[in-house]
Every structure is written in structure tokens, then in C-alpha cells.
Design a protein around this motif. Structure first.
Motif, PDB file in Angstrom:
ATOM      1  N   GLY A  32       0.846  -1.238   0.044  1.00 41.28           N
ATOM      2  CA  GLY A  32      -0.129  -0.026   0.042  1.00 41.28           C
ATOM      3  C   GLY A  32       0.821   1.199  -0.120  1.00 41.28           C
ATOM      4  N   LYS A  33       0.051   2.402   0.346  1.00 41.44           N
ATOM      5  CA  LYS A  33       0.764   3.665   0.040  1.00 41.44           C
ATOM      6  C   LYS A  33       1.999   3.797   1.418  1.00 41.44           C
ATOM      7  N   GLU A  34       1.566   3.171   2.547  1.00 36.71           N
ATOM      8  CA  GLU A  34       2.321   3.382   3.664  1.00 36.71           C
ATOM      9  C   GLU A  34       3.444   2.211   3.870  1.00 36.71           C
ATOM     10  N   ALA A  35       3.185   0.919   3.490  1.00 36.84           N
ATOM     11  CA  ALA A  35       4.001  -0.145   3.813  1.00 36.84           C
ATOM     12  C   ALA A  35       3.692  -1.281   2.835  1.00 36.84           C
ATOM     13  N   THR A  36       4.615  -2.384   2.738  1.00 35.11           N
ATOM     14  CA  THR A  36       4.257  -3.582   2.023  1.00 35.11           C
ATOM     15  C   THR A  36       4.545  -4.598   3.370  1.00 35.11           C
ATOM     16  N   VAL A  37       3.457  -5.550   3.320  1.00 37.32           N
ATOM     17  CA  VAL A  37       3.366  -6.652   4.184  1.00 37.32           C
ATOM     18  C   VAL A  37       3.605  -7.923   3.699  1.00 37.32           C
ATOM     19  N   TYR A  38       4.503  -8.687   4.632  1.00 38.65           N
ATOM     20  CA  TYR A  38       4.920 -10.049   3.971  1.00 38.65           C
ATOM     21  C   TYR A  38       4.314 -11.176   5.123  1.00 38.65           C
ATOM     22  N   LEU A  39       4.131 -12.267   4.495  1.00 45.03           N
ATOM     23  CA  LEU A  39       3.624 -13.355   5.477  1.00 45.03           C
ATOM     24  C   LEU A  39       4.964 -14.238   5.606  1.00 45.03           C
ATOM     25  N   ASN A 118      -8.191  -5.770  21.181  1.00 48.67           N
ATOM     26  CA  ASN A 118      -8.049  -6.434  19.958  1.00 48.67           C
ATOM     27  C   ASN A 118      -7.044  -5.944  18.678  1.00 48.67           C
ATOM     28  N   VAL A 119      -5.910  -6.200  19.205  1.00 47.07           N
ATOM     29  CA  VAL A 119      -4.878  -5.686  18.263  1.00 47.07           C
ATOM     30  C   VAL A 119      -3.988  -6.877  17.809  1.00 47.07           C
ATOM     31  N   PRO A 120      -3.026  -6.728  16.842  1.00 46.94           N
ATOM     32  CA  PRO A 120      -2.145  -7.868  16.493  1.00 46.94           C
ATOM     33  C   PRO A 120      -1.061  -7.799  17.639  1.00 46.94           C
ATOM     34  N   ARG A 121      -0.583  -8.991  18.141  1.00 52.32           N
ATOM     35  CA  ARG A 121       0.497  -8.707  19.206  1.00 52.32           C
ATOM     36  C   ARG A 121       1.647  -8.352  18.437  1.00 52.32           C
ATOM     37  N   PRO A 122       2.289  -7.129  18.959  1.00 50.36           N
ATOM     38  CA  PRO A 122       3.653  -6.719  18.531  1.00 50.36           C
ATOM     39  C   PRO A 122       4.700  -7.630  19.041  1.00 50.36           C
ATOM     40  N   ILE A 123       5.775  -7.790  18.430  1.00 46.24           N
ATOM     41  CA  ILE A 123       6.847  -8.553  18.573  1.00 46.24           C
ATOM     42  C   ILE A 123       7.961  -7.748  18.504  1.00 46.24           C
ATOM     43  N   THR A 124       8.630  -7.402  17.569  1.00 51.75           N
ATOM     44  CA  THR A 124       9.788  -6.512  17.427  1.00 51.75           C
ATOM     45  C   THR A 124       9.800  -5.603  16.199  1.00 51.75           C
ATOM     46  N   GLN A 125      10.714  -4.801  16.389  1.00 48.75           N
ATOM     47  CA  GLN A 125      11.111  -3.877  15.210  1.00 48.75           C
ATOM     48  C   GLN A 125      12.490  -3.708  15.072  1.00 48.75           C
ATOM     49  N   GLN A 126      12.998  -3.484  13.911  1.00 48.10           N
ATOM     50  CA  GLN A 126      14.278  -3.352  13.301  1.00 48.10           C
ATOM     51  C   GLN A 126      14.175  -2.233  12.319  1.00 48.10           C
ATOM     52  N   MET A 132       4.661  -8.517  13.680  1.00 47.81           N
ATOM     53  CA  MET A 132       3.653  -8.594  14.709  1.00 47.81           C
ATOM     54  C   MET A 132       2.958 -10.083  14.227  1.00 47.81           C
ATOM     55  N   ALA A 133       2.171 -10.455  15.144  1.00 46.28           N
ATOM     56  CA  ALA A 133       1.393 -11.993  14.847  1.00 46.28           C
ATOM     57  C   ALA A 133       0.645 -11.844  13.488  1.00 46.28           C
ATOM     58  N   TRP A 134       0.638 -12.740  12.907  1.00 44.17           N
ATOM     59  CA  TRP A 134      -0.327 -13.062  11.656  1.00 44.17           C
ATOM     60  C   TRP A 134      -1.661 -13.109  11.798  1.00 44.17           C
ATOM     61  N   ILE A 135      -2.588 -12.200  11.287  1.00 46.32           N
ATOM     62  CA  ILE A 135      -4.045 -12.641  11.508  1.00 46.32           C
ATOM     63  C   ILE A 135      -4.358 -13.339  10.015  1.00 46.32           C
ATOM     64  N   GLY A 136      -4.798 -14.804  10.139  1.00 48.64           N
ATOM     65  CA  GLY A 136      -5.120 -15.381   9.182  1.00 48.64           C
ATOM     66  C   GLY A 136      -4.364 -16.956   9.231  1.00 48.64           C
ATOM     67  N   ASP A 137      -4.559 -17.430   8.147  1.00 46.14           N
ATOM     68  CA  ASP A 137      -3.600 -18.783   8.223  1.00 46.14           C
ATOM     69  C   ASP A 137      -2.840 -18.719   6.995  1.00 46.14           C
ATOM     70  N   GLU A 138      -2.093 -19.908   6.767  1.00 42.87           N
ATOM     71  CA  GLU A 138      -1.017 -19.990   5.727  1.00 42.87           C
ATOM     72  C   GLU A 138      -1.398 -19.737   4.194  1.00 42.87           C
ATOM     73  N   GLU A 139      -2.758 -20.152   4.063  1.00 44.33           N
ATOM     74  CA  GLU A 139      -3.519 -20.064   2.841  1.00 44.33           C
ATOM     75  C   GLU A 139      -4.144 -18.712   2.621  1.00 44.33           C
ATOM     76  N   GLU A 140      -4.429 -17.975   3.820  1.00 45.15           N
ATOM     77  CA  GLU A 140      -5.180 -16.456   3.374  1.00 45.15           C
ATOM     78  C   GLU A 140      -5.141 -15.740   4.471  1.00 45.15           C
ATOM     79  N   ALA A 141      -4.957 -14.384   4.289  1.00 44.02           N
ATOM     80  CA  ALA A 141      -4.788 -13.512   5.514  1.00 44.02           C
ATOM     81  C   ALA A 141      -6.293 -13.343   5.676  1.00 44.02           C
ATOM     82  N   ALA A 142      -6.642 -12.677   6.914  1.00 45.93           N
ATOM     83  CA  ALA A 142      -7.918 -12.477   7.516  1.00 45.93           C
ATOM     84  C   ALA A 142      -8.620 -11.119   6.613  1.00 45.93           C
ATOM     85  N   PRO A 143      -9.897 -11.241   6.183  1.00 47.08           N
ATOM     86  CA  PRO A 143     -10.508 -10.227   5.230  1.00 47.08           C
ATOM     87  C   PRO A 143     -10.772  -9.168   6.036  1.00 47.08           C
TER      88      PRO A 143
END
Length: 301
Positions: A32-39, A118-126, A132-143
Motif C-alpha cells: 500500500g501507500k504506507e508499507a508492504t506486508v509479508y507473510l 483486539n490488536v495484533p500482538r507486536p513482536i519486534t522492530q528493526q 507482529m502476529a499474523w492474522i489469518g492462516d497460511e492459505e489466506e489473510a484475514a479479510p
């Protein structure tokens, strides 16, 4: 996103590999305009199976539209020189703004997750990447909420009320999302999870706080109206704001502070900036507040 930019973003994840936070990048999920998200497949130290890696766009790849609205009150600890550089949009100022934007999301998620939001669990920043914790499963992201249809108006009403309670939970901890809509609420296994907190503001120091709170609730109300939910967004915003203003959690902090004759501690100033609240009858926005009282209610996650 071009192949070159995609490879550059993945390169920024190297520290997570080196430190054992992730073991594999499965695929890019969203750009998106702000960032790219990777699984990503998570390392053992994350205590997760899958994680989301959010790589923020550099200052020369994105803008900061209406940044002043969100930054008010967030630059209190900055030097006059730094504030001037941000105002001039110099390279240095944009770098500071970019770093602040990233750090803000991590700090906000840390604070909200700890209080049960109810927010994703934050893990670390570099640097410019955040795990952060993934919301969804390996096949699909949460809609996104915008992709979810509610055939039962009662269920839609429960979800809407839950989200408004989340807004009030954040406000009870001095946070307003400031960009909430059906685009940054995920829906997974019957639960809404809110994301995208970089623009979040502290209402104690931002004159735009009430307007942003009202917009957040209004965006939710307009979305849920199509599913038969009937709620007065303006009334909800006023009531939520007033409960926060008059909550007792901030009174009596420190022995003797604001006390008169050894009695009950009294506030030395309004909790919100003067003129930040909703208008009363026959008044323009920001001039005064309706007289309502009550305690801030915290929502269960």
C-alpha cells in the motif's frame, strides 16, 4: 510494486533472519501507500507459527498528507531545530518524521495489547521493518471488514458495539486511532482485529482529537448502517469523549498536587486541550463541551 522495490523490501528483513525471528518469507501479502506486508514463517523465539513483517516505505516513496493534524502534541520532546526541519519538509525533517511514524505504531500496539485490546500482538522492530502476529492462516489473510457481509442485523450490531467499546478502551488509555474505517479492521474467526496505528494521537495534547474520534466512530457507523445497524455516531462520540474527560483515573495523582486544605485532589487543568471537545447548543465546534459525567468504560477483548 516493482521487482526492484520488492527485493529491496525483502533485504530489509535480513536482521530478522539473523536474529532468529523469522525463518522464511512465504509471500508478499499487501503493498500500500504506507508499507508492504509479508507473510513469514516464524522463528521459535516469536512463540508464533506465522508472523507479518511490515516494511515501511522510505521518505522518497511516500508522502505524509495532513501530517500536522496527527503530529500535534507528538513533538513535545523534540528540539526547536527538529520541529523547524519537519515544518520545512527538509530531508532531515522527513527522516525524523518517518522514524517517529514507525516508532509510534510499535509503541501504540505495545500499550494496547497489554491492556487487552483486539490488536495484533507486536513482536519486534528493526529499523524500518516491524514484526507482529499474523492474522489469518497460511492459505489466506484475514479479510478486511469491508469484505465481510453480515446477514444477521443482531450480529452486525454486536460487532459494531464491540468496536465502539474498543475505541473507548483506547481512549481510556489516551489514544485515538485517528484513521479508523472498514479498511483497517480485520475479521477472523468471528473477531474484529484493528490494525494500522501509525497516525494514532494522544487526545491530551492534540486539538484535533475530538474531531478525529468522531470521524472514527462515524466511519464505523456508516459502514454498519448497510447491515441494518442504527446508531447515532455523533451521540456516541460525545458520550465516549465525555466519559473520558470526566473519568476519575487521572485525579489525585501525587500527594498534595492540586489539593485545597488537605482535601480531595483537584485537577490543575482540563484533561484535553482547551477547545478540543464537541460543541454545545448554538455553538461552533471546539468552543465548549456538553455537561455530561461518567467513568471511562474499558471493553473486554
Amino acid at each position: 510494486m516493482t521487482k526492484e522495490n520488492l527485493e529491496l523490501s525483502i533485504d530489509l528483513l535480513e536482521p530478522f533472519f539473523d536474529e532468529g525471528w523469522i525463518t522464511d518469507v512465504i509471500r508478499p501479502v499487501k503493498s500500500g501507500k504506507e508499507a508492504t506486508v509479508y507473510l513469514c514463517r516464524a522463528g521459535i523465539r516469536t512463540e508464533e507459527d506465522l508472523v507479518a513483517a511490515k516494511v515501511y516505505r522510505s521518505t522518497n516513496q511516500r508522502g505524509f498528507k495532513n501530517a500536522a493534524v496527527y503530529l500535534e502534541g507528538g513533538m513535545r520532546a523534540m528540539s526547536r531545530r527538529t520541529k523547524a526541519a519537519i515544518a520545512r519538509r527538509s530531508d532531515f525533517g522527513r527522516d525524523v518524521l518517518f522514524s517517529s511514524w514507525i516508532a509510534r505504531e510499535k509503541e501504540t500496539l505495545d500499550a494496547l495489547y497489554k491492556v487487552g485490546a483486539n490488536v495484533p500482538r507486536p513482536i519486534t522492530q528493526q529499523s524500518t521493518a516491524f514484526l507482529m502476529a499474523w492474522i489469518g492462516d497460511e492459505e489466506e489473510a484475514a479479510p478486511q471488514l469491508r469484505q465481510v457481509r453480515f446477514d444477521d442485523p443482531l450480529k452486525a450490531t454486536r460487532i459494531f458495539d464491540f468496536l465502539v467499546a474498543q475505541v473507548e478502551l483506547w481512549l481510556a488509555h489516551d489514544l485515538v486511532h485517528a484513521d479508523l474505517s472498514e479498511y483497517n479492521v480485520l475479521f477472523w474467526r468471528g473477531r474484529p482485529i484493528v490494525i494500522d496505528f501509525p497516525p494514532a494521537i494522544d487526545p491530551r495534547f492534540n486539538h484535533n482529537a475530538y474531531a478525529l474520534l468522531q470521524r472514527d466512530i462515524g466511519n464505523l457507523a456508516r459502514h454498519f448502517e448497510r447491515f441494518g445497524v442504527q446508531r447515532d455516531a455523533r451521540a456516541l462520540a460525545i458520550a465516549t469523549w465525555e466519559r473520558w474527560l470526566h473519568s476519575d483515573a487521572w485525579l489525585g495523582q501525587g500527594v498534595g498536587v492540586g489539593q485545597e486544605g488537605g482535601g480531595r485532589a483537584t485537577p490543575l487543568r482540563s484533561r484535553a486541550p482547551q477547545g478540543a471537545g464537541p460543541p454545545g447548543p448554538n455553538q461552533t465546534a471546539g468552543t465548549t463541551r456538553p455537561r455530561r459525567t461518567g467513568n471511562a468504560r474499558r471493553a473486554d477483548a
